[in-house]
Write a protein that holds these residues in place. Sequence first.
Motif, PDB file in Angstrom:
ATOM      1  N   ALA A 360      16.222  71.517  95.985  1.00  0.00           N
ATOM      2  CA  ALA A 360      17.251  72.524  96.229  1.00  0.00           C
ATOM      3  C   ALA A 360      17.913  72.295  97.583  1.00  0.00           C
ATOM      4  CB  ALA A 360      16.646  73.921  96.177  1.00  0.00           C
ATOM      5  N   VAL A 361      19.230  72.432  97.603  1.00  0.00           N
ATOM      6  CA  VAL A 361      20.009  72.277  98.839  1.00  0.00           C
ATOM      7  C   VAL A 361      20.819  73.547  99.045  1.00  0.00           C
ATOM      8  CG1 VAL A 361      21.818  70.967 100.005  1.00  0.00           C
ATOM      9  CG2 VAL A 361      20.138  69.769  98.575  1.00  0.00           C
ATOM     10  N   PRO A 362      20.533  74.323 100.083  1.00  0.00           N
ATOM     11  CA  PRO A 362      21.217  75.606 100.282  1.00  0.00           C
ATOM     12  C   PRO A 362      22.560  75.492 100.993  1.00  0.00           C
ATOM     13  CG  PRO A 362      19.555  75.312 101.967  1.00  0.00           C
ATOM     14  CD  PRO A 362      19.442  74.110 101.061  1.00  0.00           C
ATOM     15  N   ALA A 363      23.004  74.277 101.317  1.00  0.00           N
ATOM     16  CA  ALA A 363      24.175  74.092 102.174  1.00  0.00           C
ATOM     17  C   ALA A 363      25.461  74.562 101.507  1.00  0.00           C
ATOM     18  CB  ALA A 363      24.310  72.620 102.563  1.00  0.00           C
ATOM     19  N   HIS A 364      26.373  75.063 102.346  1.00  0.00           N
ATOM     20  CA  HIS A 364      27.754  75.354 101.960  1.00  0.00           C
ATOM     21  C   HIS A 364      28.658  74.573 102.916  1.00  0.00           C
ATOM     22  CE1 HIS A 364      25.701  78.579  99.859  1.00  0.00           C
ATOM     23  NE2 HIS A 364      26.814  78.828  99.181  1.00  0.00           N
ATOM     24  N   PHE A 365      29.855  74.226 102.448  1.00  0.00           N
ATOM     25  CA  PHE A 365      30.685  73.297 103.192  1.00  0.00           C
ATOM     26  C   PHE A 365      32.067  73.871 103.444  1.00  0.00           C
ATOM     27  CE2 PHE A 365      27.638  71.077 100.573  1.00  0.00           C
ATOM     28  CZ  PHE A 365      26.970  70.310 101.516  1.00  0.00           C
ATOM     29  N   ARG A 366      32.587  73.563 104.634  1.00  0.00           N
ATOM     30  CA  ARG A 366      33.927  73.982 105.007  1.00  0.00           C
ATOM     31  C   ARG A 366      34.584  72.841 105.779  1.00  0.00           C
ATOM     32  NH1 ARG A 366      36.008  78.861 104.870  1.00  0.00           N
ATOM     33  NH2 ARG A 366      33.929  79.745 104.569  1.00  0.00           N
ATOM     34  N   GLY A 367      35.747  72.423 105.344  1.00  0.00           N
ATOM     35  CA  GLY A 367      36.437  71.349 106.038  1.00  0.00           C
ATOM     36  C   GLY A 367      37.473  70.693 105.152  1.00  0.00           C
ATOM     37  N   ILE A 368      38.272  69.826 105.764  1.00  0.00           N
ATOM     38  CA  ILE A 368      39.329  69.102 105.070  1.00  0.00           C
ATOM     39  C   ILE A 368      39.191  67.634 105.415  1.00  0.00           C
ATOM     40  CG2 ILE A 368      41.830  68.845 104.766  1.00  0.00           C
ATOM     41  CD1 ILE A 368      42.134  71.696 105.819  1.00  0.00           C
ATOM     42  N   ILE A 369      39.308  66.777 104.408  1.00  0.00           N
ATOM     43  CA  ILE A 369      39.224  65.343 104.636  1.00  0.00           C
ATOM     44  C   ILE A 369      40.205  64.658 103.693  1.00  0.00           C
ATOM     45  CG2 ILE A 369      37.369  64.949 102.954  1.00  0.00           C
ATOM     46  CD1 ILE A 369      36.180  62.938 104.998  1.00  0.00           C
ATOM     47  N   PRO A 370      40.865  63.582 104.114  1.00  0.00           N
ATOM     48  CA  PRO A 370      41.804  62.891 103.230  1.00  0.00           C
ATOM     49  C   PRO A 370      41.127  62.425 101.943  1.00  0.00           C
ATOM     50  CG  PRO A 370      42.095  62.153 105.488  1.00  0.00           C
ATOM     51  CD  PRO A 370      40.857  63.013 105.475  1.00  0.00           C
ATOM     52  N   ARG A 371      41.870  62.450 100.860  1.00  0.00           N
ATOM     53  CA  ARG A 371      41.327  62.107  99.554  1.00  0.00           C
ATOM     54  C   ARG A 371      41.313  60.602  99.306  1.00  0.00           C
ATOM     55  NH1 ARG A 371      41.588  64.973  93.862  1.00  0.00           N
ATOM     56  NH2 ARG A 371      43.295  63.748  93.062  1.00  0.00           N
ATOM     57  N   ASN A 372      41.894  59.828 100.226  1.00  0.00           N
ATOM     58  CA  ASN A 372      42.003  58.392  99.999  1.00  0.00           C
ATOM     59  C   ASN A 372      40.947  57.590 100.742  1.00  0.00           C
ATOM     60  OD1 ASN A 372      42.929  58.749 102.579  1.00  0.00           O
ATOM     61  ND2 ASN A 372      44.827  57.585 102.332  1.00  0.00           N
ATOM     62  N   VAL A 373      39.884  58.251 101.226  1.00  0.00           N
ATOM     63  CA  VAL A 373      38.840  57.536 101.959  1.00  0.00           C
ATOM     64  C   VAL A 373      37.672  57.244 101.022  1.00  0.00           C
ATOM     65  CG1 VAL A 373      39.512  58.614 104.134  1.00  0.00           C
ATOM     66  CG2 VAL A 373      37.722  59.670 102.739  1.00  0.00           C
ATOM     67  N   PRO A 374      36.856  56.225 101.330  1.00  0.00           N
ATOM     68  CA  PRO A 374      35.662  55.963 100.524  1.00  0.00           C
ATOM     69  C   PRO A 374      34.725  57.156 100.537  1.00  0.00           C
ATOM     70  CG  PRO A 374      36.139  54.112 101.977  1.00  0.00           C
ATOM     71  CD  PRO A 374      37.033  55.234 102.408  1.00  0.00           C
ATOM     72  N   VAL A 375      33.895  57.252  99.526  1.00  0.00           N
ATOM     73  CA  VAL A 375      33.028  58.418  99.379  1.00  0.00           C
ATOM     74  C   VAL A 375      32.052  58.557 100.548  1.00  0.00           C
ATOM     75  CG1 VAL A 375      31.159  57.345  98.039  1.00  0.00           C
ATOM     76  CG2 VAL A 375      31.739  59.756  97.678  1.00  0.00           C
ATOM     77  N   SER A 376      31.664  57.441 101.164  1.00  0.00           N
ATOM     78  CA  SER A 376      30.697  57.525 102.262  1.00  0.00           C
ATOM     79  C   SER A 376      31.216  58.370 103.413  1.00  0.00           C
ATOM     80  CB  SER A 376      30.342  56.126 102.766  1.00  0.00           C
ATOM     81  OG  SER A 376      31.484  55.489 103.321  1.00  0.00           O
ATOM     82  N   GLN A 377      32.537  58.357 103.654  1.00  0.00           N
ATOM     83  CA  GLN A 377      33.083  59.150 104.751  1.00  0.00           C
ATOM     84  C   GLN A 377      32.986  60.645 104.452  1.00  0.00           C
ATOM     85  OE1 GLN A 377      36.709  58.011 106.661  1.00  0.00           O
ATOM     86  NE2 GLN A 377      36.481  55.863 106.119  1.00  0.00           N
ATOM     87  N   VAL A 378      33.169  61.012 103.191  1.00  0.00           N
ATOM     88  CA  VAL A 378      33.031  62.418 102.815  1.00  0.00           C
ATOM     89  C   VAL A 378      31.576  62.850 102.938  1.00  0.00           C
ATOM     90  CG1 VAL A 378      33.491  64.141 101.035  1.00  0.00           C
ATOM     91  CG2 VAL A 378      34.946  62.110 101.191  1.00  0.00           C
ATOM     92  N   LEU A 379      30.677  62.022 102.438  1.00  0.00           N
ATOM     93  CA  LEU A 379      29.250  62.353 102.493  1.00  0.00           C
ATOM     94  C   LEU A 379      28.753  62.422 103.934  1.00  0.00           C
ATOM     95  CD1 LEU A 379      27.902  60.124  99.582  1.00  0.00           C
ATOM     96  CD2 LEU A 379      28.680  62.503  99.493  1.00  0.00           C
ATOM     97  N   LYS A 380      29.282  61.550 104.778  1.00  0.00           N
ATOM     98  CA  LYS A 380      28.880  61.545 106.186  1.00  0.00           C
ATOM     99  C   LYS A 380      29.227  62.877 106.846  1.00  0.00           C
ATOM    100  CE  LYS A 380      29.641  58.889 110.432  1.00  0.00           C
ATOM    101  NZ  LYS A 380      30.377  57.736 111.009  1.00  0.00           N
ATOM    102  N   MET A 381      30.420  63.383 106.554  1.00  0.00           N
ATOM    103  CA  MET A 381      30.824  64.670 107.117  1.00  0.00           C
ATOM    104  C   MET A 381      29.934  65.790 106.585  1.00  0.00           C
ATOM    105  SD  MET A 381      34.573  66.507 107.066  1.00  0.00           S
ATOM    106  CE  MET A 381      34.361  67.319 105.470  1.00  0.00           C
ATOM    107  N   MET A 382      29.595  65.745 105.292  1.00  0.00           N
ATOM    108  CA  MET A 382      28.761  66.781 104.703  1.00  0.00           C
ATOM    109  C   MET A 382      27.343  66.740 105.265  1.00  0.00           C
ATOM    110  SD  MET A 382      30.190  66.378 100.776  1.00  0.00           S
ATOM    111  CE  MET A 382      29.171  67.659 100.023  1.00  0.00           C
ATOM    112  N   GLU A 383      26.846  65.536 105.544  1.00  0.00           N
ATOM    113  CA  GLU A 383      25.492  65.405 106.077  1.00  0.00           C
ATOM    114  C   GLU A 383      25.359  66.005 107.473  1.00  0.00           C
ATOM    115  OE1 GLU A 383      24.010  61.424 105.945  1.00  0.00           O
ATOM    116  OE2 GLU A 383      23.051  61.775 104.015  1.00  0.00           O
ATOM    117  N   LEU A 384      26.462  66.093 108.193  1.00  0.00           N
ATOM    118  CA  LEU A 384      26.408  66.618 109.550  1.00  0.00           C
ATOM    119  C   LEU A 384      26.044  68.098 109.599  1.00  0.00           C
ATOM    120  CD1 LEU A 384      29.426  64.715 111.111  1.00  0.00           C
ATOM    121  CD2 LEU A 384      27.010  64.424 111.686  1.00  0.00           C
ATOM    122  N   THR A 385      25.987  68.767 108.448  1.00  0.00           N
ATOM    123  CA  THR A 385      25.477  70.137 108.425  1.00  0.00           C
ATOM    124  C   THR A 385      23.989  70.159 108.743  1.00  0.00           C
ATOM    125  OG1 THR A 385      24.960  70.037 106.054  1.00  0.00           O
ATOM    126  CG2 THR A 385      27.162  70.807 106.679  1.00  0.00           C
TER     127      THR A 385
END
Length: 401
Positions: A360-385
Amino acid sequence: MNIHERLAYLVRRATSHSATDAELEELTTLLKADTTGSLAASIAAQLEAELPPADKNYDKDYWDTIATQILLSDRPQETIPSAPVRLRRLHGWRWAAAATVAALISVAAWQWLKRPALQPTTPVIATLPAGHDIAPGRNRAILTLADGTQIPLDSAGAGQLAQQGNTHIIKLDSGQLAYRSAAGASTATLLYNTISTPRGGQFRITLPDGTQVWLNASSSLRYPTAFTGRERRVELSGEAYFEVARNAGMPFRIASKEMEVEVLGTHFNIMAYDDEAVLKTTLLEGAVKVTRNGSSRRLQPGQQARIYKENGSMDVLQDANTEEAVAWKNGFIQFEGQDIKAAMRMLARWYNVEVDYRGAVPAHFRGIIPRNVPVSQVLKMMELTGEVHFTIEGNRIIVSP
Protein backbone atom coordinates in the motif's frame (compact mmCIF):
# COMPACT_ATOMS: atom_id res chain seq x y z
CA MET A 1 -4.05 26.48 -10.40
CA ASN A 2 -2.91 27.00 -14.01
CA ILE A 3 0.61 26.47 -15.32
CA HIS A 4 1.61 30.13 -14.95
CA GLU A 5 0.33 30.30 -11.36
CA ARG A 6 2.05 27.02 -10.55
CA LEU A 7 5.37 28.21 -11.94
CA ALA A 8 5.14 31.49 -10.03
CA TYR A 9 4.33 29.56 -6.85
CA LEU A 10 7.30 27.23 -7.34
CA VAL A 11 9.69 30.12 -7.94
CA ARG A 12 8.47 31.90 -4.81
CA ARG A 13 8.99 28.71 -2.82
CA ALA A 14 12.50 28.29 -4.22
CA THR A 15 13.60 31.87 -3.68
CA SER A 16 12.26 31.87 -0.11
CA HIS A 17 14.26 28.68 0.62
CA SER A 18 11.07 26.79 1.52
CA ALA A 19 10.69 24.52 -1.53
CA THR A 20 10.66 20.78 -1.07
CA ASP A 21 12.85 18.51 -3.18
CA ALA A 22 9.77 17.57 -5.22
CA GLU A 23 8.96 21.24 -5.87
CA LEU A 24 12.53 22.02 -6.91
CA GLU A 25 12.53 19.05 -9.27
CA GLU A 26 9.21 20.21 -10.74
CA LEU A 27 10.49 23.78 -11.14
CA THR A 28 13.63 22.82 -13.00
CA THR A 29 11.76 20.37 -15.25
CA LEU A 30 9.23 23.05 -16.21
CA LEU A 31 11.94 25.62 -16.94
CA LYS A 32 13.91 23.12 -19.00
CA ALA A 33 10.83 22.53 -21.14
CA ASP A 34 10.19 26.28 -21.60
CA THR A 35 12.30 26.52 -24.76
CA THR A 36 10.61 29.72 -26.01
CA GLY A 37 10.73 31.58 -22.70
CA SER A 38 6.97 32.17 -22.75
CA LEU A 39 6.39 30.81 -19.25
CA ALA A 40 9.36 32.71 -17.86
CA ALA A 41 8.28 35.96 -19.50
CA SER A 42 4.82 35.71 -17.96
CA ILE A 43 6.19 35.78 -14.41
CA ALA A 44 9.53 37.59 -14.79
CA ALA A 45 8.31 41.12 -14.08
CA GLN A 46 6.23 40.27 -11.01
CA LEU A 47 8.88 38.06 -9.44
CA GLU A 48 12.05 40.05 -10.13
CA ALA A 49 11.26 42.48 -7.31
CA GLU A 50 10.63 39.59 -4.93
CA LEU A 51 14.12 38.10 -5.11
CA PRO A 52 15.58 37.78 -1.61
CA PRO A 53 18.79 39.68 -0.81
CA ALA A 54 21.91 37.72 -1.60
CA ASP A 55 23.35 35.68 1.24
CA LYS A 56 26.92 36.57 2.23
CA ASN A 57 27.99 33.14 0.93
CA TYR A 58 26.02 33.46 -2.30
CA ASP A 59 28.23 33.78 -5.39
CA LYS A 60 25.94 34.85 -8.25
CA ASP A 61 28.31 33.93 -11.09
CA TYR A 62 28.95 30.52 -9.59
CA TRP A 63 25.29 29.77 -9.04
CA ASP A 64 24.31 31.12 -12.48
CA THR A 65 26.64 28.43 -13.75
CA ILE A 66 24.84 25.82 -11.65
CA ALA A 67 21.53 27.12 -12.98
CA THR A 68 22.77 26.50 -16.51
CA GLN A 69 23.82 23.00 -15.51
CA ILE A 70 20.35 22.28 -14.13
CA LEU A 71 18.79 23.34 -17.42
CA LEU A 72 21.16 21.12 -19.37
CA SER A 73 21.28 18.01 -17.21
CA ASP A 74 18.86 15.73 -15.41
CA ARG A 75 21.41 15.22 -12.62
CA PRO A 76 22.94 18.63 -11.88
CA GLN A 77 24.46 17.53 -8.57
CA GLU A 78 26.81 15.12 -10.32
CA THR A 79 28.68 17.67 -12.43
CA ILE A 80 29.59 21.26 -11.54
CA PRO A 81 31.05 23.10 -14.56
CA SER A 82 34.26 25.03 -14.08
CA ALA A 83 33.41 28.01 -16.31
CA PRO A 84 30.21 30.09 -16.43
CA VAL A 85 27.86 29.59 -19.38
CA ARG A 86 25.41 32.46 -19.75
CA LEU A 87 21.73 31.63 -20.09
CA ARG A 88 21.35 34.31 -22.75
CA ARG A 89 22.86 31.83 -25.22
CA LEU A 90 20.50 28.98 -24.33
CA HIS A 91 17.57 27.86 -26.49
CA GLY A 92 17.09 31.29 -28.12
CA TRP A 93 15.25 32.64 -25.02
CA ARG A 94 14.49 36.35 -25.01
CA TRP A 95 17.18 38.00 -22.88
CA ALA A 96 14.74 39.85 -20.62
CA ALA A 97 13.09 36.62 -19.53
CA ALA A 98 16.33 34.66 -19.45
CA ALA A 99 18.11 37.16 -17.23
CA THR A 100 15.38 36.98 -14.63
CA VAL A 101 15.12 33.23 -14.85
CA ALA A 102 18.89 32.98 -14.42
CA ALA A 103 18.61 34.82 -11.13
CA LEU A 104 15.56 32.88 -10.01
CA ILE A 105 16.83 29.45 -10.88
CA SER A 106 20.32 30.15 -9.56
CA VAL A 107 18.83 30.92 -6.14
CA ALA A 108 16.84 27.69 -6.39
CA ALA A 109 19.99 25.84 -7.46
CA TRP A 110 21.94 27.29 -4.56
CA GLN A 111 19.31 26.10 -2.11
CA TRP A 112 19.05 22.70 -3.77
CA LEU A 113 22.69 21.88 -4.27
CA LYS A 114 24.07 23.20 -0.98
CA ARG A 115 22.21 20.33 0.71
CA PRO A 116 23.97 16.99 1.21
CA ALA A 117 24.03 15.24 -2.15
CA LEU A 118 22.46 12.11 -0.72
CA GLN A 119 20.04 12.26 2.18
CA PRO A 120 18.83 9.03 3.79
CA THR A 121 15.22 10.07 3.20
CA THR A 122 15.72 11.01 -0.45
CA PRO A 123 14.66 8.07 -2.66
CA VAL A 124 16.10 7.40 -6.08
CA ILE A 125 14.79 5.31 -8.95
CA ALA A 126 16.29 1.88 -8.53
CA THR A 127 17.21 -0.95 -10.91
CA LEU A 128 16.98 1.19 -14.03
CA PRO A 129 19.29 -0.44 -16.62
CA ALA A 130 21.76 1.93 -18.25
CA GLY A 131 20.23 3.56 -21.30
CA HIS A 132 16.75 2.17 -20.61
CA ASP A 133 13.73 4.37 -20.22
CA ILE A 134 10.17 4.57 -21.49
CA ALA A 135 9.40 7.27 -24.02
CA PRO A 136 6.22 9.37 -23.80
CA GLY A 137 3.29 8.89 -26.12
CA ARG A 138 3.01 10.55 -29.53
CA ASN A 139 0.55 11.20 -32.35
CA ARG A 140 -0.77 7.72 -33.14
CA ALA A 141 -4.22 6.55 -34.21
CA ILE A 142 -6.11 4.10 -36.41
CA LEU A 143 -8.87 5.31 -38.72
CA THR A 144 -11.53 2.67 -39.43
CA LEU A 145 -13.63 3.38 -42.52
CA ALA A 146 -17.26 2.42 -43.06
CA ASP A 147 -16.27 -0.80 -44.87
CA GLY A 148 -13.90 -1.87 -42.08
CA THR A 149 -10.70 -0.76 -43.80
CA GLN A 150 -8.13 0.44 -41.25
CA ILE A 151 -5.58 3.18 -41.92
CA PRO A 152 -2.68 3.76 -39.46
CA LEU A 153 -2.60 7.55 -39.30
CA ASP A 154 0.85 7.96 -37.77
CA SER A 155 2.51 6.30 -40.77
CA ALA A 156 0.19 7.70 -43.47
CA GLY A 157 1.57 10.54 -45.58
CA ALA A 158 -0.07 13.92 -46.03
CA GLY A 159 -2.82 14.17 -48.65
CA GLN A 160 -6.10 12.42 -49.38
CA LEU A 161 -6.37 9.10 -47.56
CA ALA A 162 -9.82 7.95 -48.65
CA GLN A 163 -13.24 9.04 -49.85
CA GLN A 164 -16.47 8.22 -48.02
CA GLY A 165 -19.48 9.06 -50.15
CA ASN A 166 -18.98 12.69 -51.18
CA THR A 167 -16.56 13.39 -48.32
CA HIS A 168 -12.78 13.44 -48.77
CA ILE A 169 -10.59 12.37 -45.84
CA ILE A 170 -7.35 14.32 -45.80
CA LYS A 171 -4.27 14.20 -43.62
CA LEU A 172 -2.94 17.74 -43.36
CA ASP A 173 0.74 18.68 -43.34
CA SER A 174 0.35 19.37 -39.61
CA GLY A 175 -0.56 15.71 -39.10
CA GLN A 176 -4.18 16.52 -38.27
CA LEU A 177 -7.04 14.59 -39.91
CA ALA A 178 -9.74 16.59 -41.72
CA TYR A 179 -13.01 15.86 -43.56
CA ARG A 180 -14.03 17.96 -46.54
CA SER A 181 -17.29 17.55 -48.43
CA ALA A 182 -17.76 18.49 -52.07
CA ALA A 183 -19.63 21.78 -52.45
CA GLY A 184 -23.38 21.20 -52.80
CA ALA A 185 -23.01 17.44 -52.42
CA SER A 186 -25.72 15.45 -50.70
CA THR A 187 -25.28 12.21 -48.80
CA ALA A 188 -27.72 9.46 -49.68
CA THR A 189 -26.24 6.88 -47.29
CA LEU A 190 -25.08 7.69 -43.77
CA LEU A 191 -21.53 6.37 -43.36
CA TYR A 192 -19.61 6.16 -40.09
CA ASN A 193 -15.90 6.29 -39.36
CA THR A 194 -14.06 5.60 -36.11
CA ILE A 195 -10.76 7.07 -35.00
CA SER A 196 -9.03 5.19 -32.18
CA THR A 197 -5.89 6.03 -30.23
CA PRO A 198 -3.93 3.27 -28.48
CA ARG A 199 -2.26 3.59 -25.12
CA GLY A 200 0.68 5.88 -25.77
CA GLY A 201 -1.16 7.77 -28.51
CA GLN A 202 -3.10 10.97 -29.12
CA PHE A 203 -4.58 12.60 -32.20
CA ARG A 204 -6.43 15.65 -33.46
CA ILE A 205 -9.25 15.63 -35.98
CA THR A 206 -11.52 18.14 -37.72
CA LEU A 207 -15.00 16.67 -38.15
CA PRO A 208 -17.13 17.33 -41.27
CA ASP A 209 -18.87 20.33 -39.60
CA GLY A 210 -15.57 21.97 -38.62
CA THR A 211 -15.62 20.80 -34.99
CA GLN A 212 -12.11 20.30 -33.60
CA VAL A 213 -11.49 17.22 -31.45
CA TRP A 214 -8.35 16.28 -29.54
CA LEU A 215 -8.33 12.58 -28.53
CA ASN A 216 -6.31 11.51 -25.53
CA ALA A 217 -4.62 8.12 -25.20
CA SER A 218 -6.71 4.93 -25.23
CA SER A 219 -9.78 6.67 -26.65
CA SER A 220 -12.09 6.36 -29.64
CA LEU A 221 -14.61 8.55 -31.46
CA ARG A 222 -17.31 7.28 -33.83
CA TYR A 223 -18.91 9.87 -36.12
CA PRO A 224 -20.70 10.21 -39.48
CA THR A 225 -18.68 11.30 -42.50
CA ALA A 226 -21.31 14.00 -43.12
CA PHE A 227 -23.76 15.54 -40.64
CA THR A 228 -27.36 15.52 -41.84
CA GLY A 229 -30.78 15.76 -40.22
CA ARG A 230 -31.61 17.58 -37.00
CA GLU A 231 -28.53 16.84 -34.91
CA ARG A 232 -24.81 16.12 -35.00
CA ARG A 233 -24.22 12.98 -32.97
CA VAL A 234 -20.92 11.26 -32.12
CA GLU A 235 -19.92 8.48 -29.71
CA LEU A 236 -16.94 8.75 -27.38
CA SER A 237 -14.99 6.26 -25.32
CA GLY A 238 -12.10 7.56 -23.24
CA GLU A 239 -11.18 11.25 -23.14
CA ALA A 240 -11.44 14.10 -25.62
CA TYR A 241 -11.42 17.88 -25.76
CA PHE A 242 -13.98 19.47 -28.11
CA GLU A 243 -14.22 22.86 -29.77
CA VAL A 244 -17.64 22.55 -31.36
CA ALA A 245 -18.53 24.51 -34.48
CA ARG A 246 -21.57 26.67 -33.76
CA ASN A 247 -24.83 25.64 -35.44
CA ALA A 248 -27.90 26.50 -33.35
CA GLY A 249 -30.18 24.64 -35.74
CA MET A 250 -28.28 21.35 -35.40
CA PRO A 251 -27.29 20.57 -31.78
CA PHE A 252 -24.09 18.62 -31.21
CA ARG A 253 -24.41 15.55 -28.96
CA ILE A 254 -21.71 13.29 -27.54
CA ALA A 255 -22.81 9.91 -26.25
CA SER A 256 -20.82 7.59 -23.99
CA LYS A 257 -21.81 4.47 -22.06
CA GLU A 258 -22.80 6.41 -18.98
CA MET A 259 -24.01 9.83 -20.18
CA GLU A 260 -24.87 12.18 -23.01
CA VAL A 261 -23.66 15.75 -23.48
CA GLU A 262 -25.63 18.22 -25.60
CA VAL A 263 -23.90 21.26 -27.06
CA LEU A 264 -24.72 24.28 -29.22
CA GLY A 265 -21.20 25.68 -29.56
CA THR A 266 -18.55 25.47 -26.88
CA HIS A 267 -15.15 24.31 -25.58
CA PHE A 268 -15.15 21.45 -23.08
CA ASN A 269 -13.43 18.25 -21.99
CA ILE A 270 -15.02 14.85 -21.42
CA MET A 271 -13.23 12.16 -19.43
CA ALA A 272 -15.13 8.88 -19.71
CA TYR A 273 -12.63 6.03 -19.37
CA ASP A 274 -14.00 2.60 -18.50
CA ASP A 275 -11.41 2.18 -15.70
CA GLU A 276 -12.30 5.44 -13.92
CA ALA A 277 -14.92 5.50 -11.15
CA VAL A 278 -15.95 9.10 -11.90
CA LEU A 279 -16.84 10.52 -15.32
CA LYS A 280 -16.16 14.24 -15.75
CA THR A 281 -17.40 16.88 -18.17
CA THR A 282 -15.55 20.18 -17.70
CA LEU A 283 -16.82 23.32 -19.44
CA LEU A 284 -14.40 26.06 -20.48
CA GLU A 285 -16.61 28.16 -22.75
CA GLY A 286 -20.27 28.23 -23.83
CA ALA A 287 -22.91 25.94 -22.32
CA VAL A 288 -23.63 22.21 -22.25
CA LYS A 289 -26.28 19.92 -20.81
CA VAL A 290 -25.16 16.62 -19.27
CA THR A 291 -27.74 13.83 -19.04
CA ARG A 292 -27.55 10.60 -17.07
CA ASN A 293 -30.52 8.20 -16.79
CA GLY A 294 -33.02 10.94 -17.59
CA SER A 295 -31.53 13.41 -15.10
CA SER A 296 -29.93 16.53 -16.64
CA ARG A 297 -27.70 19.33 -15.38
CA ARG A 298 -26.73 22.46 -17.31
CA LEU A 299 -23.16 23.69 -16.94
CA GLN A 300 -21.77 27.19 -17.04
CA PRO A 301 -18.10 27.96 -17.85
CA GLY A 302 -15.82 26.85 -15.02
CA GLN A 303 -18.17 24.09 -13.85
CA GLN A 304 -17.67 20.33 -13.96
CA ALA A 305 -20.33 17.62 -14.00
CA ARG A 306 -19.24 14.45 -12.19
CA ILE A 307 -21.03 11.12 -12.58
CA TYR A 308 -20.24 8.39 -10.05
CA LYS A 309 -20.45 4.93 -11.57
CA GLU A 310 -20.92 3.17 -8.23
CA ASN A 311 -24.36 4.63 -7.57
CA GLY A 312 -25.15 6.53 -10.78
CA SER A 313 -25.43 9.89 -9.01
CA MET A 314 -24.36 13.17 -10.57
CA ASP A 315 -23.22 16.45 -9.04
CA VAL A 316 -21.74 19.71 -10.31
CA LEU A 317 -18.50 21.22 -9.08
CA GLN A 318 -19.03 24.97 -9.23
CA ASP A 319 -15.40 26.11 -9.37
CA ALA A 320 -13.62 23.38 -11.31
CA ASN A 321 -9.92 23.36 -12.09
CA THR A 322 -10.28 23.74 -15.84
CA GLU A 323 -6.50 23.91 -16.37
CA GLU A 324 -6.13 20.47 -14.82
CA ALA A 325 -8.92 19.05 -16.96
CA VAL A 326 -7.24 20.08 -20.22
CA ALA A 327 -3.59 19.86 -19.12
CA TRP A 328 -3.11 16.74 -21.27
CA LYS A 329 -4.31 18.61 -24.37
CA ASN A 330 -1.89 21.46 -23.63
CA GLY A 331 1.08 19.12 -23.25
CA PHE A 332 1.27 18.62 -19.48
CA ILE A 333 0.71 15.96 -16.85
CA GLN A 334 -0.94 17.71 -13.92
CA PHE A 335 -1.53 16.19 -10.50
CA GLU A 336 -3.91 17.97 -8.14
CA GLY A 337 -4.03 15.65 -5.15
CA GLN A 338 -4.47 12.36 -7.02
CA ASP A 339 -3.71 9.20 -5.09
CA ILE A 340 -1.16 6.71 -6.39
CA LYS A 341 -3.62 4.59 -8.37
CA ALA A 342 -5.27 7.56 -10.11
CA ALA A 343 -1.84 8.98 -10.95
CA MET A 344 -0.57 5.66 -12.29
CA ARG A 345 -3.67 5.16 -14.46
CA MET A 346 -2.80 8.46 -16.15
CA LEU A 347 0.79 7.38 -16.69
CA ALA A 348 -0.16 3.88 -17.86
CA ARG A 349 -2.34 5.30 -20.64
CA TRP A 350 0.18 7.87 -21.84
CA TYR A 351 3.36 5.80 -21.54
CA ASN A 352 1.71 2.49 -22.52
CA VAL A 353 3.02 0.64 -19.47
CA GLU A 354 1.73 -1.97 -17.06
CA VAL A 355 1.71 -1.19 -13.34
CA ASP A 356 2.28 -3.63 -10.46
CA TYR A 357 1.74 -2.69 -6.81
CA ARG A 358 3.91 -4.23 -4.08
CA GLY A 359 2.21 -2.92 -0.98
CA ALA A 360 0.00 0.00 0.00
CA VAL A 361 1.18 3.51 -0.89
CA PRO A 362 -0.65 6.36 0.88
CA ALA A 363 0.96 9.13 -1.21
CA HIS A 364 -0.95 11.89 -3.00
CA PHE A 365 0.65 14.03 -5.67
CA ARG A 366 0.52 17.67 -6.69
CA GLY A 367 2.51 19.21 -9.51
CA ILE A 368 2.87 19.85 -13.23
CA ILE A 369 5.39 18.27 -15.57
CA PRO A 370 5.69 18.35 -19.38
CA ARG A 371 4.06 15.40 -21.11
CA ASN A 372 6.91 14.94 -23.57
CA VAL A 373 9.54 13.72 -21.08
CA PRO A 374 10.54 10.08 -20.47
CA VAL A 375 8.64 8.33 -17.72
CA SER A 376 11.67 8.27 -15.41
CA GLN A 377 11.48 12.06 -15.00
CA VAL A 378 7.86 11.85 -13.87
CA LEU A 379 8.61 9.00 -11.47
CA LYS A 380 11.63 10.85 -10.10
CA MET A 381 9.45 13.82 -9.17
CA MET A 382 6.86 11.53 -7.56
CA GLU A 383 9.52 9.70 -5.56
CA LEU A 384 10.61 12.96 -3.96
CA THR A 385 7.52 12.75 -1.74
CA GLY A 386 9.48 10.10 0.17
CA GLU A 387 6.39 7.86 0.28
CA VAL A 388 6.80 5.80 -2.87
CA HIS A 389 9.49 3.96 -4.82
CA PHE A 390 9.44 2.88 -8.46
CA THR A 391 11.33 0.23 -10.40
CA ILE A 392 11.19 0.03 -14.19
CA GLU A 393 11.37 -3.50 -15.57
CA GLY A 394 10.94 -3.57 -19.33
CA ASN A 395 7.50 -2.12 -20.02
CA ARG A 396 6.37 -2.52 -16.42
CA ILE A 397 6.54 -0.11 -13.47
CA ILE A 398 6.74 -1.64 -10.00
CA VAL A 399 5.24 0.56 -7.26
CA SER A 400 6.25 -0.01 -3.63
CA PRO A 401 6.24 1.94 -0.36
